[in-house]
Scaffold this motif. Structure first.
Motif: not given
Length: 224
Positions: A32-33, A180-181, A183-185, A187-188, A204, A208, A211
């Motif tokens: 993922n990263y 925010e990024q 959190i997206k990471l 979530d992925s 997550e 938040k 944010t």
């Protein structure tokens, strides 16, 4: 000059060592990263090199926030509670200049994890060395009477697998990836274990709080 590249096997082996034998966490980071070049070849061996590349990239942004290469001994922290499959969990979010810098999570359980008075919503995370020179993180808070209480060895009180996932998240927080990024990471990340998937939702929601969303509208303590 072309950057050095690595095979999937090399990265996985190095990352498993980095995450102290947790193959699932290493695979999550790898898939993922881990950074790749234009040809899809891996150019980062572990999250440590990821941090270096991220810092270099951020250095090109004129409006970048302050990046601290060495973690301060003491960080202020917020305590965020959430539920994971009916179990009560707690997240300790270390802050640097009011920005999330690291996160530790675990059960609120005096048998298997950690128990805190409900009134505790903040404190300090202190980096210490034990008698053998091994690094550990302690949590310190002040009770209603003004006395300080220290919970030693956060890593020893939490499930090792969750600890290592939090270590991965902290790695990107420390180099000021926008929350925010992050959190997206999070979530992925996809896992077969349902407990881990519900845990990540709690993480997550805890993040938040930092944010642009109004934290008052996000019920972190609701069941997930």
């Amino acid at each position: 000059m072309a950057k050095k590249t690595y095979t999937q096997e090399q990265v996985l082996e190095a990352s498993i060592r980095y995450f102290e034998g947790e193959e699932a966490v290493a695979l999550a980071w790898l898939n993922n990263y881990a950074k790749r070049n234009a040809d899809g070849q891996l150019i980062e061996l572990t999250p440590t090199t990821m941090d270096w590349h991220m810092a270099k990239d951020l250095a090109t942004i004129s409006t970048k926030p302050r990046i601290t290469e060495v973690r301060p001994k003491v960080l202020e922290c917020d305590v965020v509670r959430f539920q994971n499959n009916k179990e009560k969990w707690v997240a300790f979010v270390g802050l640097l200049d009011g920005y999330p810098y690291e996160i530790f999570t675990g059960l609120q359980d005096d048998e298997e994890g950690i128990i805190l008075p409900k009134s505790v919503v903040s404190g300090r995370i202190i980096k210490n060395l034990d008698e053998n020179g091994v690094k550990r993180y302690d949590f310190q808070f002040q009770n209603k009477r003004g006395y300080k209480t220290t919970v030693e060895g956060l890593s020893e009180k939490f499930n090792k697998e969750y600890w290592n996932y939090a270590k991965l998240i902290s790695g990107v927080l420390r180099y000021r990836m926008p929350v925010e990024q992050v959190i997206k990471l999070v979530d992925s990340l996809q896992f077969d274990n349902e407990n881990i998937n519900t845990w990540k939702v709690g993480v997550e929601r805890a993040l938040k709080k930092y944010t642009k969303d109004d934290p008052e509208t996000d019920e972190v303590n609701d069941d997930i």
